[in-house]
Design an enzyme around this catalytic site. Structure first.
Site, PDB file in Angstrom:
ATOM      1  N   ARG A  22       0.826  -1.221   0.000  1.00  0.00           N
ATOM      2  CA  ARG A  22       0.000   0.000   0.000  1.00  0.00           C
ATOM      3  C   ARG A  22       0.856   1.265   0.000  1.00  0.00           C
ATOM      4  NH1 ARG A  22      -4.201  -1.697   4.657  1.00  0.00           N
ATOM      5  NH2 ARG A  22      -5.277  -3.386   3.585  1.00  0.00           N
ATOM      6  N   ARG A  35      -6.633  11.536  -5.848  1.00  0.00           N
ATOM      7  CA  ARG A  35      -7.800  10.703  -5.519  1.00  0.00           C
ATOM      8  C   ARG A  35      -9.081  11.532  -5.469  1.00  0.00           C
ATOM      9  NH1 ARG A  35     -11.595   8.395  -5.321  1.00  0.00           N
ATOM     10  NH2 ARG A  35     -12.319   6.702  -3.993  1.00  0.00           N
ATOM     11  N   ASP A  72      -6.720  -2.920  -7.084  1.00  0.00           N
ATOM     12  CA  ASP A  72      -7.386  -3.455  -5.898  1.00  0.00           C
ATOM     13  C   ASP A  72      -7.705  -4.924  -6.124  1.00  0.00           C
ATOM     14  OD1 ASP A  72      -9.959  -3.888  -4.018  1.00  0.00           O
ATOM     15  OD2 ASP A  72      -8.817  -2.162  -3.293  1.00  0.00           O
ATOM     16  N   TYR A 148     -15.218 -11.714   0.115  1.00  0.00           N
ATOM     17  CA  TYR A 148     -15.930 -10.468  -0.172  1.00  0.00           C
ATOM     18  C   TYR A 148     -17.190 -10.734  -0.987  1.00  0.00           C
ATOM     19  CZ  TYR A 148     -11.899  -7.803   1.500  1.00  0.00           C
ATOM     20  OH  TYR A 148     -10.899  -7.259   2.285  1.00  0.00           O
TER      21      TYR A 148
END
Length: 341
Positions: A22, A35, A72, A148
């Site tokens: 990260r 972002r 991601d 997920y």
């Protein structure tokens, strides 16, 4: 060849190469500035120019030995039409997957097209990086991605995922197979686009009951690597089965990774003693220690460097850097690693 790739090839470097999981993220103001220009996170990941720009930011600021493409692990479920979205102050949300019949295997054909922007970001980034800075592509391991999809987002106990694992093994295996095939396509795409190395993140491997670990953690990862090699993908693969403790030994034996990422819960002396001497390892400073950056952190860095001094070692954190981490402490860590030898 970069020091990072030499290490993955089994060479011990006088100063271990260093990067952070990260490392392109919210702790950097320059990241936050870009972002904010794209509120939707998935759209941000699929903007090749912006993804490339933020990938390079920590290289410009810190001079890390490797960059990891900004993406991601939920890009695969997004490509499989699971309605992935990110809710502020909540995290990822997906349409929960009730059973195997709800996942259309025909969607696999569209995965390379849907995820092509990630490949474009890799190609752009590789052209902008110096030759001595490696570029890492990555994907989530099937179990972690499936949690997920089955839970509809993050989970503390992975209750729904474990229920399907125990109570509907055929359905579980069907979903696992589709996710595994999608992951192979995604990693092949990144390798062909110019990634120098690949990483497989099994962030929730610790949630798998030990009885099922070989089938749920090791076998899918081995299938992915075998498929990559069968397609002529020669880039080294780093495996990161977070939190499985002694399970790293059969993982290494069965999966065929070129290097192993160690989380900060791993006893590094035990790992060094029991892992094959030739195997490069990556890790494993606790990212929380970077919040203070004090002498205890520096002593821990020295301990990690000392234990792995006689094997190929890439210095990294035991998990991703936290958003509250002071920039000065990252610089302090890097300087200490590079001066310690």
């Amino acid at each position: 060849m970069s020091g990072f790739l030499k290490t993955l090839a089994g060479q011990k470097m006088p100063i271990p190469p260093i990067w952070m999981m990260r490392q392109a993220g919210r702790y950097l103001k320059e990241y936050r500035d870009i972002r904010e220009t794209t509120p939707d996170f998935i759209s941000f990941c699929l903007d090749a120019e912006k993804a490339s720009n933020v990938t390079i930011q920590p290289i410009v600021r810190f001079g890390f030995d490797a960059a990891i493409i900004f993406s991601d692990i939920l890009m695969v479920p997004w490509a499989l039409d699971r309605n992935v979205r990110f809710k502020p102050n909540h995290g990822p949300m997906l349409d929960p997957l009730a059973d195997a019949a709800s996942l259309d295997e025909a969607l696999l054909a569209d995965v390379p097209t849907k995820l092509a922007p990630v490949a474009n970001a890799i190609t752009r980034t590789r052209s902008l990086l110096r030759d001595d800075t490696a570029l890492i592509g990555f994907a989530g391991a099937p179990w972690t991605v499936m949690t997920y999809m089955l839970e509809g987002g993050s989970s503390k106990d992975f209750n729904l995922s474990r229920q399907m694992l125990w109570n509907d093994p055929a359905g579980f295996d069907k979903i696992m197979d589709i996710v595994t095939q999608a992951t192979i396509e995604f990693l092949c795409l990144q390798a062909h686009a110019g990634a120098d190395a690949l990483m497989l993140f099994d962030s929730w491997a610790s949630a798998v009951p030990s009885w099922h670990r070989d089938a749920v953690v090791n076998k899918p990862a081995a299938t992915i690597i075998a498929a990559l090699r069968a397609r002529g993908i020669s880039q080294p693969v780093i495996g990161f089965p977070k939190g499985i403790g002694e399970g790293i030994l059969p993982y290494v034996d069965q999966v065929g990774v070129d290097a192993l990422g160690l989380d900060h819960g791993m006893d590094i002396r035990w790992a060094h003693k029991n892992l094959p001497a030739y195997l490069p390892v990556q890790g494993n400073l606790d990212p929380i220690s970077l919040l203070s950056g004090d002498d205890v952190m520096l002593a821990n860095i020295d301990d990690i460097l000392g234990v792995f001094a006689d094997r190929p070692h890439i210095f990294n954190l035991g998990h991703g850097i936290t958003p509250a981490t002071p920039i000065a402490n990252v610089t302090k860590m890097i300087t200490h690693v590079r001066q310690a030898r």
